[in-house]
Design an enzyme around this catalytic site. Structure first.
Site, short mmCIF file in Angstrom:
data_model
loop_
_atom_site.label_atom_id
_atom_site.label_comp_id
_atom_site.label_asym_id
_atom_site.label_seq_id
_atom_site.Cartn_x
_atom_site.Cartn_y
_atom_site.Cartn_z
N CYS A 131 0.82 -1.22 0.00
CA CYS A 131 0.00 0.00 0.00
C CYS A 131 0.85 1.27 0.00
O CYS A 131 0.34 2.36 -0.26
CB CYS A 131 -0.93 0.01 1.21
SG CYS A 131 -2.02 -1.39 1.27
N HIS A 271 -3.48 6.98 3.31
CA HIS A 271 -3.85 5.69 2.73
C HIS A 271 -5.26 5.34 3.20
O HIS A 271 -5.57 5.43 4.39
CB HIS A 271 -2.85 4.63 3.17
CG HIS A 271 -3.23 3.26 2.74
ND1 HIS A 271 -3.62 2.98 1.44
CD2 HIS A 271 -3.31 2.08 3.41
CE1 HIS A 271 -3.91 1.71 1.34
NE2 HIS A 271 -3.75 1.14 2.52
N ASN A 301 -10.12 -0.10 0.21
CA ASN A 301 -8.65 -0.06 0.21
C ASN A 301 -8.16 -0.60 -1.14
O ASN A 301 -8.33 -1.78 -1.44
CB ASN A 301 -8.13 -0.92 1.38
CG ASN A 301 -6.60 -0.94 1.46
OD1 ASN A 301 -5.92 -0.47 0.56
ND2 ASN A 301 -6.09 -1.52 2.52
#
Ligand code: ACO
Length: 344
Positions: A131, A271, A301
């Site tokens: 990520c 994020h 996500n």
């Protein structure tokens, strides 16, 4: 090089810096058409819309079509960024693509994107920092601009996470979505651009988030498939704790390097993994809710694509204007983390 005086310190300017600055001159993103809502997931696993929303902040996520690979999503985001800046694919010197869901182990997805968008003279490679990949890729790209090795760089974060999610595991399948975001890096006269990027890793915690099968440790076999080793695995609680600390620490370090206070940041793009993580980090940093840009509710996500998509949506939604200070904060498997300060 003479740069306009600003309220912050440019950490790149130390040591009689003679290189060029590096700016993001354009952004673009692509999200697939298919919406997978929490109500849809209620029919697939033992979960509820209420649990997902209160624990994560996610209402729905996008899922790529079966025929779409990560390179297809990435190419669409790249074309959007190129068209917006009126830059021809032929002008791209380098493509850096961050992903944990490459089309295949090799060749790189970046090479497949190069072909799809017709960037004939570009060198292309993938990086993998889960990520955190988009900030890692930005920082790598910046080095090539600053050193005058390249003039135009395409940085992409792209994922088809739906291809590695175990759709029978309620602990993970409710969290992830597909999509891609792209940024074009160039020298822009009289602009500071990317001011700093902090990056960190902790391989001791690699097991918290991983996909064990299909690599050299556990090559694909009937056993690896039967044991579910080709699916993403996560210790959510531990990942959560580490995410809060790492994101806060990285953001503080990035601000410190630029001698900035959080109140001077116009837009914070964290994020997009979990609303509670985002709010806790923001609160610890002393940020106001209106400084945050969050699209988690509708995107979920999307790992390396997460801040890249959010950045594009924030720019298109006029949340970020030229000259604004932007703080990106990331966290992911590895573990990896990072933060970047950008003068837009
Ligand atoms: N629906 C209903 N119940 C669920 C679900 C679900 N979808 N998922 C888990 N539960 C249950 C669990 O089984 C558990 O039940 P138990 O207490 O009977 O054992 C209970 O809910 C609580 O589970 P927790 O794991 O403690 O829930 P938590 O509040 O920690 O939320 C979550 C889980 C959302 C995964 C959170 O821990 C999180 O967001 N972690 C961080 C994720 C992250 O940032 N990852 C890094 C990036 S991803 C990457 O790099 C690829």
């Amino acid at each position: 090089m003479t740069l306009p005086a600003r309220v912050f310190k440019n950490p790149r300017a130390r040591h009689n810096f003679k290189g060029r600055t590096c700016s993001i001159v354009s952004v673009g993103s692509y999200i697939p058409d298919r919406v997978l809502s929490n109500a849809d997931l209620e029919k697939m696993v033992d979960t509820t819309d209420e649990w997902i929303l209160t624990r994560t902040g996610i209402k729905e996520r996008r899922i790529a079509a079966q025929h779409q690979a990560t390179s297809d999503l990435a190419a669409k985001a790249a074309r959007a960024a190129l068209e917006r800046a009126h830059i021809s694919p032929n002008e791209i010197d380098l493509i850096i693509l961050a992903t944990i869901t490459p089309d295949m182990p090799f060749p790189s997805t970046a090479c497949l994107v190069q072909e799809k968008i017709g960037a004939k003279k570009a060198a292309a490679f993938d990086i993998q920092a889960a990520c955190s990949g988009f900030i890692f890729a930005l920082e790598i790209g910046q080095q090539f601009i600053m050193s005058r090795t390249c003039d135009t760089i395409l940085v992409i974060g792209a994922e088809k996470l739906s291809s590695i999610v175990n759709w029978t595991d309620r602990n993970t399948c409710v969290l992830f979505g597909d999509g891609a975001g792209a940024a074009i890096l160039r020298y822009r006269p009289n602009a500071h651009g990317l001011l700093t990027a902090c990056m960190g890793s902790d391989g001791a915690r690699a097991g918290l988030l991983c996909l064990p099968g299909g690599g050299s440790a556990f090559p694909a076999s009937h056993e690896t498939v039967a044991s579910g080793l080709h699916f993403l695995r996560m210790d959510g609680r531990e990942a959560y704790k580490n995410a809060v600390t790492a994101m806060y620490t990285a953001a503080r370090e990035a601000l410190r390097r630029c001698e900035l206070d959080i109140s001077q940041i116009h837009c914070i793009i964290p994020h997009q993994a979990n609303r509670r993580i985002i709010d806790t980090v923001a609160q610890r940093l002393g940020a106001k809710p209106e400084q945050l840009f969050v699209n988690l509710e509708t995107r979920g996500n999307t790992s390396a694509a997460s801040v890249a998509i959010a950045l594009d949506e924030a720019v298109r939604g006029k949340r970020i204007q030229r000259g604004d200070l932007v703080l990106l904060i990331v966290f992911g498997a590895g573990l990896t983390w990072g933060a970047a300060v950008i003068e837009w």
